[in-house]
Design an enzyme around this catalytic site. Structure first.
Site, PDB file in Angstrom:
ATOM      1  N   THR A 133       5.552   1.103  -9.133  1.00 10.62           N
ATOM      2  CA  THR A 133       4.597   2.445  -8.935  1.00 10.62           C
ATOM      3  C   THR A 133       5.442   3.764  -9.128  1.00 10.62           C
ATOM      4  O   THR A 133       4.766   4.760  -9.656  1.00 10.62           O
ATOM      5  CB  THR A 133       4.272   2.372  -7.464  1.00 10.62           C
ATOM      6  OG1 THR A 133       3.617   1.015  -7.148  1.00 10.62           O
ATOM      7  CG2 THR A 133       3.269   3.565  -6.979  1.00 10.62           C
ATOM      8  N   ALA A 160      13.276 -12.029 -12.122  1.00  3.93           N
ATOM      9  CA  ALA A 160      14.717 -11.672 -12.175  1.00  3.93           C
ATOM     10  C   ALA A 160      15.522 -12.366 -11.084  1.00  3.93           C
ATOM     11  O   ALA A 160      16.813 -12.525 -11.403  1.00  3.93           O
ATOM     12  CB  ALA A 160      14.809 -10.141 -11.712  1.00  3.93           C
ATOM     13  N   LYS A 164       8.693  -0.054  -6.694  1.00  2.95           N
ATOM     14  CA  LYS A 164       9.592  -0.027  -7.985  1.00  2.95           C
ATOM     15  C   LYS A 164       8.818   0.576  -9.260  1.00  2.95           C
ATOM     16  O   LYS A 164       9.012   1.383 -10.002  1.00  2.95           O
ATOM     17  CB  LYS A 164      10.455  -0.915  -8.328  1.00  2.95           C
ATOM     18  CG  LYS A 164      11.457  -0.590  -9.508  1.00  2.95           C
ATOM     19  CD  LYS A 164      12.629  -1.605  -9.418  1.00  2.95           C
ATOM     20  CE  LYS A 164      12.267  -3.151 -10.080  1.00  2.95           C
ATOM     21  NZ  LYS A 164      11.742  -3.969  -9.172  1.00  2.95           N
ATOM     22  N   PHE A 204       6.758   7.054   2.177  1.00  5.98           N
ATOM     23  CA  PHE A 204       5.340   6.654   2.900  1.00  5.98           C
ATOM     24  C   PHE A 204       5.034   7.576   3.841  1.00  5.98           C
ATOM     25  O   PHE A 204       5.726   8.354   4.248  1.00  5.98           O
ATOM     26  CB  PHE A 204       5.824   5.285   3.632  1.00  5.98           C
ATOM     27  CG  PHE A 204       5.938   4.070   2.601  1.00  5.98           C
ATOM     28  CD1 PHE A 204       4.962   3.170   2.747  1.00  5.98           C
ATOM     29  CD2 PHE A 204       6.987   4.006   1.677  1.00  5.98           C
ATOM     30  CE1 PHE A 204       5.158   2.124   1.932  1.00  5.98           C
ATOM     31  CE2 PHE A 204       7.216   2.771   0.799  1.00  5.98           C
ATOM     32  CZ  PHE A 204       5.937   1.961   0.822  1.00  5.98           C
ATOM     33  N   TRP A 263       2.281   7.308  -4.919  1.00  2.06           N
ATOM     34  CA  TRP A 263       1.172   6.662  -4.897  1.00  2.06           C
ATOM     35  C   TRP A 263       0.120   7.428  -4.370  1.00  2.06           C
ATOM     36  O   TRP A 263      -1.060   7.070  -4.913  1.00  2.06           O
ATOM     37  CB  TRP A 263       1.435   5.621  -3.489  1.00  2.06           C
ATOM     38  CG  TRP A 263       0.355   4.633  -3.069  1.00  2.06           C
ATOM     39  CD1 TRP A 263       0.538   3.534  -3.586  1.00  2.06           C
ATOM     40  CD2 TRP A 263      -0.766   4.735  -2.610  1.00  2.06           C
ATOM     41  NE1 TRP A 263      -0.661   2.583  -3.207  1.00  2.06           N
ATOM     42  CE2 TRP A 263      -1.544   3.671  -2.430  1.00  2.06           C
ATOM     43  CE3 TRP A 263      -1.488   5.940  -1.978  1.00  2.06           C
ATOM     44  CZ2 TRP A 263      -2.849   3.185  -1.969  1.00  2.06           C
ATOM     45  CZ3 TRP A 263      -2.836   5.735  -1.336  1.00  2.06           C
ATOM     46  CH2 TRP A 263      -3.631   4.325  -1.372  1.00  2.06           C
ATOM     47  N   LYS A 293       3.603 -11.394  -3.028  1.00  2.61           N
ATOM     48  CA  LYS A 293       3.947 -10.011  -3.600  1.00  2.61           C
ATOM     49  C   LYS A 293       2.866  -9.137  -4.041  1.00  2.61           C
ATOM     50  O   LYS A 293       3.050  -7.733  -3.697  1.00  2.61           O
ATOM     51  CB  LYS A 293       5.118 -10.169  -4.450  1.00  2.61           C
ATOM     52  CG  LYS A 293       5.684  -8.774  -5.025  1.00  2.61           C
ATOM     53  CD  LYS A 293       6.695  -9.153  -5.973  1.00  2.61           C
ATOM     54  CE  LYS A 293       7.221  -7.794  -6.760  1.00  2.61           C
ATOM     55  NZ  LYS A 293       6.316  -7.158  -7.581  1.00  2.61           N
ATOM     56  N   PHE A 331      13.448  -6.690  -9.443  1.00  2.00           N
ATOM     57  CA  PHE A 331      14.340  -6.592  -8.044  1.00  2.00           C
ATOM     58  C   PHE A 331      15.418  -5.626  -8.221  1.00  2.00           C
ATOM     59  O   PHE A 331      15.302  -4.796  -8.685  1.00  2.00           O
ATOM     60  CB  PHE A 331      14.733  -8.106  -7.687  1.00  2.00           C
ATOM     61  CG  PHE A 331      13.658  -9.175  -7.459  1.00  2.00           C
ATOM     62  CD1 PHE A 331      12.662  -8.909  -6.524  1.00  2.00           C
ATOM     63  CD2 PHE A 331      13.593 -10.308  -8.151  1.00  2.00           C
ATOM     64  CE1 PHE A 331      11.693  -9.948  -6.378  1.00  2.00           C
ATOM     65  CE2 PHE A 331      12.721 -11.098  -7.941  1.00  2.00           C
ATOM     66  CZ  PHE A 331      11.671 -10.910  -6.977  1.00  2.00           C
ATOM     67  N   ARG A 334       6.989  -5.307 -17.628  1.00  2.00           N
ATOM     68  CA  ARG A 334       6.608  -6.970 -17.636  1.00  2.00           C
ATOM     69  C   ARG A 334       5.117  -7.115 -17.301  1.00  2.00           C
ATOM     70  O   ARG A 334       4.559  -6.297 -16.553  1.00  2.00           O
ATOM     71  CB  ARG A 334       7.478  -7.699 -16.731  1.00  2.00           C
ATOM     72  CG  ARG A 334       9.046  -7.459 -17.093  1.00  2.00           C
ATOM     73  CD  ARG A 334       9.620  -8.340 -15.917  1.00  2.00           C
ATOM     74  NE  ARG A 334       9.780  -7.420 -14.564  1.00  2.00           N
ATOM     75  CZ  ARG A 334       9.850  -7.966 -13.441  1.00  2.00           C
ATOM     76  NH1 ARG A 334      10.173  -9.113 -13.376  1.00  2.00           N
ATOM     77  NH2 ARG A 334       9.699  -7.154 -12.564  1.00  2.00           N
TER      78      ARG A 334
END
Length: 549
Positions: free
Chosen positions: A70, A270, A68, A378, A406, A102, A298, A91
């Site tokens: 990224t 969150a 998210k 991906f 990415w 994570k 999230f 954030r």
């Protein structure tokens, strides 16, 4: 293939003074922390908020990863490539996930915010300031009891907990004050993680330093022997706590790999907090930028709901557009495929798992915003799977745009940027009216966002509800703490769980924050580390940090 940290370290950062100038920040408003990061004195930023606010949310998180942050960062760079003056407002990372499982919160690949090592570790010290203020208050409460207890604090009712910015399950439930009279009064207490502390929430919802001080003064730390709330104002220490937070209130300015100005400020989770960056940073970005990209933690059931119902309500914000981030891999995981089998085509699993994405899209629509699905590609995704997703989107009635941020940075999100700009709205709404009472607010969220069939309040929650009503706090907004992995409060219920029971076990007054926290299921405010923490792979070689992710 280069790692995220290798890509970041190979990049030549622009001087932060140049980034500030690009954002239109006056030179006298910049408080530099070295050549590549700074704080911004918000009192010296003139003008009104006129930018368009784009909220980026996602599907329910899975071990497969969704990206998210990224996507948000790549989208911000793409906006500049199509001629829009974009600014990021997100954030700060917590050391809990960085050292845990994570990873950081600065994006990845060629869609990163830099300097990533500094942002993911100590940054400008905001988390340390919050931790210091929280623990200072805990010490002051204990000292008040020790030194005569003029306020008549019932130590059995002390609710204020210490905090630290590391996952440490051993500190969830502790006893302090052991060792005899000279060492304090034995008290059952515990630690929360800094990201879930009330002072973190206050920092992120305060409008300025005066508002921060006033909110801190309202914090409820305990009850007296008559059952009445005891606040920071009663202790007369709001000034000292505000002094510890004076510098932290100023938002931090850094940059993306594409040179987009980025405010990174505040970091509540969150699932156990309200999950949004600081209101100050968002408002400042809206004064400076044509388009502001922000996120909420999230999925839509947690971060996005709280963004609309708490942050937007407090700050008077309008969300002009939204993006829901999804991946083929995560949808297959929601469809029942094991993590080690996600690279194989499985259209049966996609058919089952896409129900999770559908639910998140419907959730965002309830707030009056038409979301666009960003399908984060991906390398293992096949053309046939992408074609299947496009067909699904057409049938479901939502616009879907594949992105490759990415690998390509902003270039990989140009189509998404164009789609977002073509779908802007001028208003958004909240889901519930807090004046109807907290029970009604919880029911609205549980049924409309979580698709729950019923709500069960524990005996403790029923007792808490009575206390809230006695003090007139039951008409505040609600911040529901719930597992991030499911629409229910049971992490194993993947996909789009319906008809389940939401179990409310505690209701906690967070009067400084201006909301009530509802703890549901088994959610903990102090996470634990996994069997193999990410910390095992982090090292320093020749002065360079590696292994962050």
């Amino acid at each position: 293939m280069s790692t995220d940290v290798e890509i970041a370290q190979a990049h030549t950062l622009e001087p932060i003074t140049d980034i500030a100038a690009r954002a239109g920040i006056p030179e006298d408003a910049l408080i530099t922390y070295g050549p590549t990061k700074a704080k911004v004195d918000i009192s010296k930023i003139p003008g009104e908020a006129s930018g368009k606010l784009i909220l980026v949310t996602g599907i329910s998180p899975t071990p497969a990863g969704e990206g998210k942050s990224t996507v948000l960062i790549g989208l911000s760079d793409a906006m500049r490539l199509i001629g829009k003056e974009s600014i990021v407002a997100i954030r700060e990372p917590s050391l809990g996930p960085v050292m845990g499982i994570k990873g950081g919160a600065a994006g990845g690949g060629y869609s990163q915010i830099v300097p990533m090592e500094e942002i993911n570790l100590h940054f400008t010290g905001d988390f340390h300031a919050i931790t210091s203020a929280t623990n200072t208050l805990a010490a002051l409460v204990d000292n008040h009891v020790q030194q005569g207890n003029e306020l008549g604090i019932d130590v059995r009712s002390i609710t204020w907990q210490r905090c630290m910015d590391v996952n440490d399950r051993s500190l969830r439930e502790i006893v302090t004050g052991l060792g005899g009279k000279a060492h304090g009064t034995p008290t059952e207490t515990g630690f929360t993680i800094t990201a879930a502390s009330e002072i973190m929430a206050i920092l992120c919802l305060a409008s300025d330093l005066d508002d921060l001080r006033e909110r801190i003064s309202r914090i409820v730390v305990a009850q007296n022997f008559e059952g009445e709330p005891v606040t920071v104002a009663d202790l007369k220490v709001e000034g000292a706590l505000t002094a510890l937070m004076r510098d932290a209130i100023n938002p931090n300015l850094v940059q993306t790999l594409g040179g987009t100005p980025a405010f990174v400020h505040g970091g509540p989770f969150a699932n156990i907090a309200h999950g949004c960056n600081s209101l100050i940073a968002t408002r400042t970005a809206l004064k400076l930028g044509e388009v502001v990209l922000t996120e909420a933690g999230f999925g839509s059931d947690l971060g996005a709901e709280k963004f609309f119902d708490i942050k937007s309500r407090v700050g008077g914000l309008t969300v002009n557009g939204a993006v829901v981030v999804a991946t083929v891999r995560s949808l297959k995981y929601n469809g029942g495929v094991a993590k080690d089998q996600l690279t194989s085509e499985n259209f049966e699993a996609l058919t089952k798992g896409v129900a999770n994405l559908e639910a998140h899209v419907r959730n965002v629509r309830q707030f009056g915003v038409t979301p666009i699905v960003a399908l984060n590609r991906f390398a293992s995704d096949t053309d046939e799977e992408i074609a299947w997703m496009k067909k699904w989107a057409q049938e479901f009635g939502v616009e879907l745009v594949p992105v490759e941020v990415w690998a390509k940075g902003g270039e990989g999100a140009i189509d998404l940027a164009k789609a977002v700009m073509a779908n802007l709205r001028e208003d958004s709404t909240q889901l519930y009216d807090p004046s109807l009472g907290i029970e009604a607010s919880i029911e609205t969220i549980a049924t409309n966002v979580y698709s729950a069939g019923r709500i069960h309040y524990s005996w403790k929650a029923e007792k808490d509800l009575k206390y809230l009503k006695e003090n007139g706090w039951d008409t505040l907004p609600v911040c529901i703490s719930k597992t991030q992995y499911s629409f229910s409060d049971e992490p194993s219920q993947l996909g789009a769980a319906e008809g389940h029971t939401l179990h409310v076990r505690k209701l906690l007054p967070r009067i400084g924050s201006g909301f009530i926290v509802a703890l549901t299921g088994d959610v903990m405010t102090m996470p634990g580390l996994p069997k193999k923490p990410a910390a095992l792979g982090i090292d320093v070689e020749d002065g360079m940090i590696n292994g962050l992710f």
